[in-house]
Design a protein around this motif. Sequence first.
Motif, short mmCIF file in Angstrom:
data_model
loop_
_atom_site.label_atom_id
_atom_site.label_comp_id
_atom_site.label_asym_id
_atom_site.label_seq_id
_atom_site.Cartn_x
_atom_site.Cartn_y
_atom_site.Cartn_z
N HIS A 211 0.81 -1.21 0.00
CA HIS A 211 0.00 0.00 0.00
C HIS A 211 0.85 1.27 0.00
O HIS A 211 0.32 2.37 -0.08
CB HIS A 211 -0.92 0.01 1.22
CG HIS A 211 -2.03 -1.00 1.13
ND1 HIS A 211 -1.81 -2.34 1.27
CD2 HIS A 211 -3.36 -0.86 0.89
CE1 HIS A 211 -2.96 -2.98 1.14
NE2 HIS A 211 -3.91 -2.11 0.91
N LYS A 212 2.16 1.10 0.10
CA LYS A 212 3.03 2.27 0.18
C LYS A 212 2.91 3.16 -1.06
O LYS A 212 2.88 4.38 -0.95
CB LYS A 212 4.48 1.84 0.38
CG LYS A 212 4.79 1.34 1.78
CD LYS A 212 6.23 0.90 1.91
CE LYS A 212 7.21 2.05 1.67
NZ LYS A 212 8.61 1.63 1.90
N ASN A 213 2.85 2.54 -2.23
CA ASN A 213 2.77 3.34 -3.46
C ASN A 213 1.50 4.19 -3.49
O ASN A 213 1.52 5.34 -3.94
CB ASN A 213 2.82 2.42 -4.69
CG ASN A 213 4.19 1.82 -4.90
OD1 ASN A 213 5.19 2.34 -4.41
ND2 ASN A 213 4.24 0.72 -5.62
N GLN A 214 0.40 3.62 -3.01
CA GLN A 214 -0.85 4.39 -2.97
C GLN A 214 -0.71 5.58 -2.02
O GLN A 214 -1.19 6.68 -2.32
CB GLN A 214 -1.99 3.48 -2.52
CG GLN A 214 -2.24 2.30 -3.43
CD GLN A 214 -3.27 1.34 -2.86
OE1 GLN A 214 -3.96 1.64 -1.90
NE2 GLN A 214 -3.36 0.16 -3.46
N LEU A 215 -0.06 5.34 -0.89
CA LEU A 215 0.14 6.43 0.07
C LEU A 215 1.07 7.50 -0.50
O LEU A 215 0.83 8.69 -0.31
CB LEU A 215 0.72 5.88 1.38
CG LEU A 215 -0.24 5.02 2.22
CD1 LEU A 215 0.52 4.35 3.36
CD2 LEU A 215 -1.39 5.87 2.76
N VAL A 216 2.12 7.06 -1.18
CA VAL A 216 3.06 8.02 -1.79
C VAL A 216 2.32 8.93 -2.76
O VAL A 216 2.50 10.15 -2.76
CB VAL A 216 4.20 7.28 -2.50
CG1 VAL A 216 4.99 8.23 -3.40
CG2 VAL A 216 5.14 6.63 -1.48
N GLU A 217 1.48 8.35 -3.61
CA GLU A 217 0.71 9.14 -4.57
C GLU A 217 -0.20 10.13 -3.84
O GLU A 217 -0.36 11.28 -4.28
CB GLU A 217 -0.11 8.22 -5.46
CG GLU A 217 0.72 7.36 -6.40
CD GLU A 217 -0.13 6.40 -7.20
OE1 GLU A 217 -1.37 6.43 -7.03
OE2 GLU A 217 0.44 5.62 -7.97
N LEU A 218 -0.79 9.67 -2.76
CA LEU A 218 -1.69 10.53 -1.99
C LEU A 218 -0.95 11.72 -1.39
O LEU A 218 -1.40 12.87 -1.47
CB LEU A 218 -2.35 9.69 -0.89
CG LEU A 218 -3.39 10.39 -0.01
CD1 LEU A 218 -4.55 10.90 -0.84
CD2 LEU A 218 -3.89 9.41 1.06
N PHE A 219 0.22 11.47 -0.82
CA PHE A 219 1.00 12.53 -0.20
C PHE A 219 1.52 13.53 -1.24
O PHE A 219 1.54 14.74 -1.00
CB PHE A 219 2.17 11.95 0.59
CG PHE A 219 1.74 11.09 1.76
CD1 PHE A 219 0.61 11.41 2.49
CD2 PHE A 219 2.45 9.95 2.11
CE1 PHE A 219 0.20 10.63 3.55
CE2 PHE A 219 2.05 9.16 3.17
CZ PHE A 219 0.92 9.50 3.89
N GLU A 220 1.93 13.02 -2.39
CA GLU A 220 2.42 13.92 -3.43
C GLU A 220 1.30 14.78 -4.00
O GLU A 220 1.51 15.93 -4.38
CB GLU A 220 3.12 13.12 -4.53
CG GLU A 220 4.44 12.50 -4.11
CD GLU A 220 5.41 13.52 -3.54
OE1 GLU A 220 5.47 14.64 -4.07
OE2 GLU A 220 6.10 13.20 -2.55
N ALA A 221 0.10 14.22 -4.07
CA ALA A 221 -1.05 14.99 -4.54
C ALA A 221 -1.35 16.12 -3.56
O ALA A 221 -1.65 17.25 -3.96
CB ALA A 221 -2.27 14.09 -4.70
N ARG A 222 -1.25 15.84 -2.27
CA ARG A 222 -1.48 16.89 -1.26
C ARG A 222 -0.36 17.93 -1.33
O ARG A 222 -0.63 19.13 -1.22
CB ARG A 222 -1.54 16.28 0.14
CG ARG A 222 -1.66 17.37 1.24
CD ARG A 222 -2.00 16.78 2.56
NE ARG A 222 -1.94 17.75 3.65
CZ ARG A 222 -2.82 17.89 4.61
NH1 ARG A 222 -3.90 17.12 4.62
NH2 ARG A 222 -2.67 18.78 5.56
N ARG A 223 0.88 17.46 -1.50
CA ARG A 223 2.00 18.40 -1.56
C ARG A 223 1.83 19.39 -2.71
O ARG A 223 2.15 20.57 -2.59
CB ARG A 223 3.31 17.63 -1.74
CG ARG A 223 4.57 18.48 -1.54
CD ARG A 223 5.82 17.74 -1.99
NE ARG A 223 5.98 16.47 -1.30
CZ ARG A 223 6.56 16.35 -0.11
NH1 ARG A 223 6.99 17.42 0.54
NH2 ARG A 223 6.70 15.15 0.43
N ALA A 224 1.29 18.90 -3.84
CA ALA A 224 1.06 19.78 -4.99
C ALA A 224 -0.02 20.81 -4.70
O ALA A 224 0.02 21.93 -5.21
CB ALA A 224 0.68 18.95 -6.22
N HIS A 225 -0.99 20.42 -3.88
CA HIS A 225 -2.11 21.32 -3.56
C HIS A 225 -1.77 22.23 -2.38
O HIS A 225 -2.06 23.43 -2.40
CB HIS A 225 -3.35 20.49 -3.24
CG HIS A 225 -4.60 21.30 -3.08
ND1 HIS A 225 -4.93 21.96 -1.91
CD2 HIS A 225 -5.61 21.56 -3.96
CE1 HIS A 225 -6.07 22.58 -2.07
NE2 HIS A 225 -6.53 22.34 -3.30
#
Length: 230
Positions: free
Chosen positions: A162-176
């Motif tokens: 599940h790490k990859n899903q979390l990484v994508e989630l965190f990067e999406a927040r970082r962009a916002h």
Amino acid sequence: MVPTSSRESVAPADTSGPGLRELAGALEGSPAEQGLRERKKRARRLALIDAAQQLVAEHGFDAVTVEMISAEAGVSPRTFFNYFESKDDAVIGAEDAGLPEAVVRTFVEGGPTGHLLSDLEALVAALLATADEAHDRVKRAMDLMQHEPRLLRRHVVWMDRHKNQLVELFEARRAHTPFSTDTELLTMLVLLLLRTSLVAWEHAGYTGSPADHLPGAVAQLVDVVARDLD
């Protein structure tokens, strides 16, 4: 026949019949039929988990085969592999449930509080809600993992997926909503809070829900940091 040259003509499409959307809907069935299929799939999956856990508890992990689990659940071994990669995953009830769309959207947009640690806690609480819904099966899985270290290792592997899903989630927040904390650290923190809450739930005799122990896990983390800042 498929045209083989530019000289062959194609008959005009019959627009009087159903369109592609209607045809697709007919193939998929009505919403009620789709819902019934999903409920049947869910019931079959739970039956496989129950069979795997019961057989392993009775006979030991090594003595149980996929064929035995399938027969106990009333399905074929081929069907078993439509739901799980291995008997290990069936015993621990590994499921890629993911996070609710509303939770993901709120987190990416910088919520629900605007404070990263508190918002991580909300994420973990949403993940733990799945364990709460499957209270008895999660309890049995954790009990079996205590006696079968291989199951615990498989559980760690499943969580790591599940790490990859979390990484994508965190990067999406970082962009916002930009923040400086390393993504890898945040990912490991989520997995740590998950594991700590589940273990605390186990030590409490599986009373209440796993999420009840999440605030205590976060408080311990804050306490460690705060003591170093004093």
